[in-house]
Write an enzyme that holds these catalytic residues in place. Structure first.
Site, short mmCIF file in Angstrom:
data_model
loop_
_atom_site.label_atom_id
_atom_site.label_comp_id
_atom_site.label_asym_id
_atom_site.label_seq_id
_atom_site.Cartn_x
_atom_site.Cartn_y
_atom_site.Cartn_z
N ASN A 53 27.62 -24.56 14.54
CA ASN A 53 27.72 -23.13 14.25
C ASN A 53 29.16 -22.65 14.32
OD1 ASN A 53 27.33 -23.65 17.04
ND2 ASN A 53 26.66 -21.56 17.45
N CYS A 64 25.12 -20.55 11.12
CA CYS A 64 24.41 -21.52 11.97
C CYS A 64 24.78 -22.96 11.62
CB CYS A 64 22.91 -21.35 11.81
SG CYS A 64 22.25 -19.85 12.52
N GLU A 66 22.77 -25.48 11.04
CA GLU A 66 21.97 -26.04 9.94
C GLU A 66 22.54 -25.60 8.59
OE1 GLU A 66 21.06 -24.32 12.57
OE2 GLU A 66 18.95 -24.58 13.07
N CYS A 102 16.59 -20.92 12.67
CA CYS A 102 16.30 -19.50 12.44
C CYS A 102 15.72 -19.33 11.04
CB CYS A 102 17.55 -18.65 12.62
SG CYS A 102 18.71 -18.73 11.22
N CYS A 105 18.07 -20.16 8.12
CA CYS A 105 18.32 -21.61 7.98
C CYS A 105 17.12 -22.33 7.38
CB CYS A 105 18.69 -22.22 9.32
SG CYS A 105 20.37 -21.78 9.81
N1 THU Z 1 22.31 -20.84 15.99
C1 THU Z 1 22.38 -21.98 15.23
O1 THU Z 1 23.47 -22.45 14.87
N2 THU Z 1 21.22 -22.57 14.87
C2 THU Z 1 19.98 -22.21 15.31
O2 THU Z 1 19.01 -22.86 14.97
C3 THU Z 1 19.85 -21.05 16.22
C4 THU Z 1 21.07 -20.23 16.41
C5 THU Z 1 23.57 -20.21 16.42
C6 THU Z 1 23.91 -18.88 15.84
C7 THU Z 1 24.85 -18.30 16.88
O3 THU Z 1 26.16 -18.80 16.63
C8 THU Z 1 24.36 -18.90 18.18
O4 THU Z 1 23.52 -20.00 17.83
C9 THU Z 1 23.57 -17.92 19.05
O5 THU Z 1 22.56 -17.34 18.31
#
Ligand code: THU
Length: 149
Positions: A53, A64, A66, A102, A105
């Site tokens: 992320n 994110c 993903e 999320c 994603c």
């Molecule tokens: N996040 C991800 O990179 N992937 C996920 O599946 C859930 C959330 C990140 C977004 C943000 O930078 C941090 O996690 C907190 O939400």
């Protein structure tokens, strides 16, 4: 592989994919949430593409892990062949249960999956458990590229 069938992934490949996702999380830029996530995509040809992320001072613009991994893979010219995805979050946050992609994603993953007609296995990694679920279960009746044909 076509028809949306699920391709079976060996135990060793799953373990390697999870290790790659965990490793990828170390490159996260997450100074605002302090929540580092790593994702690893496994393709039919054995290639693994990872992402972490990347946050922004304008908080809502965070990307994110993903989504970054899919973007990276598509920038390498990949347009399908996605058979498995591992997602790993920090082990010292929350209740340790597996984290799932999320909503945004799921849709981003679906684009790459539908292009190649696969239904990838999503490995959601927790502290004591790895939850395996298909993308189609996470995002039923998905809108995708085929709708625009
Ligand atoms: N996040 C991800 O990179 N992937 C996920 O599946 C859930 C959330 C990140 C977004 C943000 O930078 C941090 O996690 C907190 O939400």
């Amino acid at each position: 592989m076509g028809g949306g069938a699920k391709m079976s992934v060996s135990h060793e490949s799953r373990q390697q994919l999870i290790a790659e996702a965990r490793h990828a999380a170390a490159a996260a830029y997450a100074p605002y949430s302090d929540y580092q996530v790593g994702a690893a995509l496994l393709f039919e040809d054995g290639a693994i593409v990872t992402g972490a992320n990347v946050e922004n001072a304008s908080y809502g613009l965070a990307l994110c892990a993903e989504t970054n991994a899919v973007s990276k893979a598509m920038n390498q010219g990949r347009r399908g062949g996605l058979i498995a995805v591992a997602v790993v979050g920090p082990s010292d946050k929350g209740d340790g249960s597996p984290i799932t992609p999320c909503g945004r994603c799921r849709q981003v993953l679906n684009e790459l999956a539908q292009l190649g007609g696969t239904d990838p296995e999503i490995l959601c990694v927790g502290n004591d458990e790895v939850r395996s679920v298909t993308l189609s279960a996470l995002l039923p009746y998905a809108f995708g590229p085929a709708h625009l044909d």
